[in-house]
Design an enzyme around this catalytic site. Structure first.
Site, mmCIF file in Angstrom:
data_model
loop_
_atom_site.group_PDB
_atom_site.id
_atom_site.type_symbol
_atom_site.label_atom_id
_atom_site.label_comp_id
_atom_site.label_asym_id
_atom_site.label_seq_id
_atom_site.Cartn_x
_atom_site.Cartn_y
_atom_site.Cartn_z
ATOM 1 N N LYS A 126 7.903 -19.805 -8.511
ATOM 2 C CA LYS A 126 8.474 -19.059 -7.430
ATOM 3 C C LYS A 126 7.825 -17.554 -6.882
ATOM 4 C CE LYS A 126 12.457 -17.515 -10.004
ATOM 5 N NZ LYS A 126 13.905 -17.369 -10.081
ATOM 6 N N ARG A 156 26.498 -18.274 -8.675
ATOM 7 C CA ARG A 156 25.393 -18.164 -7.606
ATOM 8 C C ARG A 156 25.040 -19.454 -6.876
ATOM 9 N NH1 ARG A 156 19.333 -16.228 -9.417
ATOM 10 N NH2 ARG A 156 19.538 -18.084 -10.500
ATOM 11 N N TYR A 201 1.582 15.826 0.333
ATOM 12 C CA TYR A 201 2.841 16.119 1.292
ATOM 13 C C TYR A 201 3.849 16.832 0.656
ATOM 14 C CZ TYR A 201 0.796 12.781 4.756
ATOM 15 O OH TYR A 201 0.207 12.356 5.648
ATOM 16 N N MET A 220 0.562 6.956 2.052
ATOM 17 C CA MET A 220 0.667 5.553 2.344
ATOM 18 C C MET A 220 -0.599 4.694 1.912
ATOM 19 S SD MET A 220 0.552 3.818 6.408
ATOM 20 C CE MET A 220 2.287 4.452 6.835
#
Length: 407
Positions: free
Chosen positions: A74, A173, A299, A347
């Site tokens: 998965k 669940r 930054y 980024m």
């Protein structure tokens, strides 16, 4: 006279046919397809075939003939790329694969897998209706869901295999609560739905504690036996399974008929150090610059250079899954040496300090996770800094970077 008239009648046809004939016809030259160069990526994830193959074989050797294996792939094989991982499972004759969404179901079947294909979570009605095309064994944990799946199966004139999930492990669940008469009655009604066939009964462990595993296992054994009795099913016709990676390694009696393991294939388990890491997160140095003591980096000026420094610009940032939590905290490997990340992660850019290294140049390899030479950025380090499970990070990295199979 009549013969001449007949020829005159055919004259227009001769003229038309003649006009249609090619004059000095030259066939077009054969077009040679140009091979497009592969896209060069700023960062990538290497998946070690040999390490993955080693881990699969080690699990199979551990289980022997005592229990069967369901390989849980998965989350795009935990970020390792389902299209790269599933073929190695097929090569190793793995009989069962567990996934979650329909895209994964389709991909596994398209790759040629013919064995048991199990969905390891509850599905929506729309998912279940489409998934019948992939011969999937659905996970069912409540009567209403079972009725909806039965209606789908009836409409399509099929009998769908299901695994009944019990809440024996206390996850609350997916599982049906069967510690009361009402729950057992629901289990019975599920078994009576004409277009569903119970092929498995399962539960799941919520924590990695051997003593708790044994407690939950005892509860599952008791409850699954009760369910089998109310359903009127033969024990040998139903697969009982509960063990995850941790339980498989630490509590062999938890294996039952089948184990469902995932992280172990990628070396991601606290229960053993015998399994190899499969993933390495890499990039290259884009540029190198020299800055004086006192300059700030990145930054918000969160780092001030304490010496005249040599800084390497790496074209990786939070757009590539290298999150801002690694700002002024993470490390990378260059030339087999650890170098610190300075300033805030941008980024698309990370700055590392290479002042202490020699003969470093643009294009040199950078490792953000994994080994380089005798050094390593470990999963534990990634987890400590990020506050996230390593699996969260591997899935994020896989979703934002190209995966390539190596060795």
């Amino acid at each position: 006279m009549s013969l001449g008239i007949r020829y005159l009648a055919l004259l227009p046809l001769f003229v038309i046919t003649a006009c249609q004939q090619p004059v000095n016809y030259n066939p077009p030259a054969t077009q040679v397809a140009q091979v497009q160069p592969a896209i060069v990526n700023n960062s990538w994830i290497e998946i070690s075939r040999s390490a993955l193959d080693f881990n699969v074989k080690k699990v199979q050797s551990l289980l022997g003939k005592q229990s069967s294996l369901c390989a849980v792939l998965k989350g795009d094989a935990y970020g390792h790329d389902l299209s790269l991982v599933a073929p190695i499972m097929i090569e190793n004759n793995v009989k069962c694969i567990g996934v979650t969404n329909n895209q994964e179901l389709k991909e596994v079947r398209d790759l040629g897998f013919k064995g048991r294909l199990m969905r390891v979570r509850n599905a929506t009605e729309q998912e279940m209706a489409q998934a019948t095309n992939y011969n999937v064994e659905e996970l069912i944990g409540d009567l209403d869901m079972a009725k909806r799946l039965d209606a789908i199966a009836k409409q399509q004139n099929k009998v769908i295999p299901i695994h009944l999930a019990l809440n024996s492990g206390g996850m609350s669940r997916n599982g049906l609560e069967v510690d009361n008469k009402s729950g057992l009655e629901k289990a019975k009604q599920i078994s009576q739905l004409a277009n569903l066939k119970v092929v498995g009964i399962m539960s799941h462990y919520p924590e990695e504690d051997a003593n708790k595993v044994r407690e939950d296992l005892a509860r599952f054994k008791q409850q699954s036996q009760q369910v089998l009795e109310v359903m009127g099913l033969e024990r040998n016709n139903v697969t009982l399974h509960m063990a995850n990676t941790f339980a498989t390694i630490t509590v062999p009696e938890s294996w039952l008929d089948m184990v469902r393991v995932g992280g172990i294939f990628y070396g991601d388990t606290i229960a053993s150090t015998d399994y190899k890491r499969v993933m390495t997160f890499k990039s290259n140095i884009a540029s190198i610059n020299y800055y004086p003591k006192g300059n700030t980096v990145g930054y918000d000026r969160t780092y001030t250079l304490k010496r005249d420094s040599v800084l390497a610009n790496i074209p990786v940032g939070y757009a590539d899954g290298y999150r801002r939590v690694f700002s002024n905290a993470g490390h990378a490997l260059i030339a087999g040496q650890r170098v610190p990340v300075l300033g805030k992660t941008s980024m698309n850019t990370v700055i590392v300090d290479i002042t202490s290294l020699n003969n470093i140049k643009p294009g040199d390899e950078v490792v953000f996770f994994g080994k380089q030479g005798n050094s390593e950025i470990t999963a534990e380090e990634i987890e400590d800094i990020s506050g996230a499970l390593f699996t969260e990070m591997s899935i994020l990295w896989g979703a934002t970077n190209q995966r390539v199979l190596v060795d």
